[in-house]
Scaffold this active site. Structure first.
Site, short mmCIF file in Angstrom:
data_model
loop_
_atom_site.label_atom_id
_atom_site.label_comp_id
_atom_site.label_asym_id
_atom_site.label_seq_id
_atom_site.Cartn_x
_atom_site.Cartn_y
_atom_site.Cartn_z
N GLY A 53 -11.74 6.49 -41.89
CA GLY A 53 -10.85 6.66 -40.75
C GLY A 53 -9.54 7.26 -41.21
CB CYS A 78 -13.46 6.64 -46.90
SG CYS A 78 -11.99 7.60 -47.11
CE1 TYR A 79 -7.53 2.13 -43.06
CE2 TYR A 79 -9.20 1.20 -41.62
CZ TYR A 79 -7.89 1.27 -42.04
OH TYR A 79 -6.95 0.49 -41.46
CG HIS A 164 -17.01 10.46 -46.26
ND1 HIS A 164 -16.91 9.65 -45.17
CD2 HIS A 164 -15.74 10.73 -46.64
CE1 HIS A 164 -15.64 9.43 -44.88
NE2 HIS A 164 -14.90 10.09 -45.77
CD GLU A 166 -20.37 9.24 -44.27
OE1 GLU A 166 -20.62 8.78 -45.40
OE2 GLU A 166 -19.25 9.15 -43.75
CG ASP A 221 -31.25 16.16 -23.52
OD1 ASP A 221 -31.93 16.31 -24.55
OD2 ASP A 221 -30.06 16.52 -23.44
CE LYS A 369 -30.93 18.88 -27.05
NZ LYS A 369 -30.47 18.87 -25.65
#
Ligand code: XMP
Length: 513
Positions: A53, A78-79, A164, A166, A221, A369
């Site tokens: 963050g 991180c944060y 990170h 991710e 969708d 998606k």
């Protein structure tokens, strides 16, 4: 099913943590820290991930002990790492200079980075950093310039990373996440296509027996949502497809196919004339968008009223293909209290007014998606149907600059069909995120068959993107562009010139209006 709770502290990568954990087979959901603290009173997740963050822990006075006292497995990114270190008695210092971008990281002591032989590149974006490891924790990773990049305590089931994992740019990021899920948190996989489908079916089953209507656009969708809902609701699901006259040839073809090849009860409402009448003398983009949105609602309300009065059918639910990013957007810390400027008012087929008193049914609201596409294939929808490019609610209406005339619609329809055919023929359709043509109502001089022509311009717009929020123009082979251009100028009457849009977003938007 117990899932991992991902506490969002406002990192731009939080969604990626969810996606990566699901890809690895672990159910996860994003929430705000206040919701996490509240929910912990009655529920327990399988683990908690504290995201990155933009804030500094030196300005954060929140009491996180409810989270840390759970003794659940925790991963801090991180944060999140700074919160963990601070809480457990380590030392966090303000950096003199932030560290942004790629940083090389290596294993410390006995720890070897899963899947890697030497140092790896990781994505860092931080200012404060941990300078002393809390008691009971050990350093497992250090950056090549000596900063602590990862700590863990197997006993407390906690791991924290300064970078990170991710983000794609981090090498072996998935392996590092898997190390936390398996070795530290001892989690068992619980997310798969079957689980996704079961979750959606369960959601729809709760309204079984009610009449449900779907504002059906034929896009990925609404098609996947309707197909799943139909499995439970059968003929109690009514799909209304509004033909606003602003559709492409491929859309008409698609809807005919769906009517023939799926069990869905699809009714096409021909409202072309009404839409054209409402768009007369409306050249302004925002007014056009509003007019199309309002007319759509008018048509829909009329149809629902007709069902009530003529067939005594009362709809209780509106089925929508809302996806997880829309849900997260509406609760994100950035959005809370923040004012965002309206660039254009998006109209989605499906947004109906409250006066219609329809309750919402949104079975895809926890999915991304790409997961919806996988689910679509899992329920036997054709590959091409679930990999269609996005198409905006106002359709060709925002691809004709200025006032919409029936003859302008024809030019866009014909040129778009040529572009579509050429992309398919040259196997480029899947390589592009979105591709379409736009009519520029300016006249230019040309020669056609030895005579002077003074006609309009078609612009080809092809972009790559992941979510439509940002986009880059796509660099396609010249042979493709030249074939598409030659066919458009030869086959579309009233067009002498074709241009290619080389604007990314920002500063341009994807659509021209
Ligand atoms: P922009 O033009 O805002 O488009 O960069 C981003 C993505 O959104 C699509 N788009 C819409 N989709 N209703 C929709 O359902 C709308 O009113 C609308 N306007 C734009 C656009 O095609 C692109 O994929």
């Amino acid at each position: 099913m117990s899932s991992i709770w991902i506490v969002d502290f406002g990192s731009q990568y939080t969604q990626l943590i969810t996606r990566k954990s699901r890809e690895l087979g672990f159910a996860s959901e994003i929430m705000l820290v206040e919701d996490c603290i509240k929910k912990l009173k009655n529920e327990k997740p399988s683990a908690i991930i504290l995201s990155g963050g933009p804030n500094s822990i030196f300005e954060d006075i929140t009491d996180y002990s409810t989270i840390f006292d759970t003794k659940l497995p925790i991963l801090g990114i991180c944060y999140g790492m700074q919160l963990i270190s601070n809480h457990f008695g380590g030392k966090v210092e303000r950096g003199i200079q932030g560290e942004y971008g790629l940083a090389s990281v290596h294993g410390e002591g006995e720890f070897t980075i899963p899947g890697a032989k030497t140092s790896i590149n990781t994505w860092m974006s931080h200012f404060d950093h941990v300078t002393e490891v809390p008691p009971g924790f050990k350093t497992i990773l250090k950056s090549d310039n000596g900063l602590i990049a990862g700590i863990e305590s197997t006993e407390k089931k906690i791991m924290a990373l300064q970078f990170h994992p991710e983000v794609e740019h981090t090498e072996h990021g998935k392996d590092i996440l898997l190390h936390f899920f398996k070795d530290i948190a001892n989690l068992k996989t619980n997310w798969s296509n079957e689980v996704m489908l079961e979750g959606c079916i369960k959601e729809v089953s709760e309204v079984k027996g009610s009449k449900v209507l779907c504002a059906f656009s034929g896009g990925v969708d609404s098609l996947v949502a309707a197909t799943i809902a139909h499995k439970v609701l059968g003929d109690d699901l009514y799909c209304f497809f509004v033909d606003n006259g602003l559709l492409r040839p491929q859309d008409y073809h698609h809807i005919e196919l769906l009517k023939k090849e799926t069990p869905l009860n699809i009714e096409v409402i021909d409202a072309k004339e009404l839409f054209f009448a409402k768009l007369k003398d409306v050249p302004d983009p925002e007014k056009k968008r509003k007019a199309i949105g309002v007319t759509f609602i008018e048509v829909f309300e009329q149809k629902v009223h007709q069902f009530e009065t003529e067939q005594n059918i009362k709809f209780e639910y509106l089925l929508q293909g809302t996806l997880y990013p829309d849900v997260i957007e509406s609760v994100s810390p950035h959005k809370k209290g923040g004012k965002s400027v309206t660039i254009k008012s998006h109209h989605n087929v499906g947004g109906l007014p409250e006066r219609m008193k329809l309750k919402l049914l949104e079975p895809l609201k926890f999915l991304f998606k790409d997961e919806v596409r996988v689910l679509g294939e899992a329920v036997d929808l054709k590959y091409d149907w679930v990999h269609r490019h996005p198409f905006p609610g106002p359709g060709i209406g925002v691809r004709i600059l200025g006032e919409v005339f029936p003859e302008s619609v024809l030019k866009v329809q014909e040129s778009d069909q040529i572009l579509f055919e050429e992309l398919k023929n040259q196997h480029l359709y899947e390589a592009c995120w979105q591709a379409f043509t736009v009519l520029l109502p300016v006249k230019t001089v040309g020669v056609k068959g030895d005579t002077r022509a003074y006609e309009e311009v078609i612009c080809i717009r092809i972009v790559n993107s992941t979510d439509g929020m940002t986009a880059t123009w796509t660099d396609l082979p010249y042979e493709f562009l030249s074939k598409a251009s030659a066919r458009i100028t030869n086959e579309v009457s009233g067009v002498t010139r074709v241009v290619y849009d080389i604007t990314s977003k920002p500063p341009g938007t994807i659509e021209w209006e």
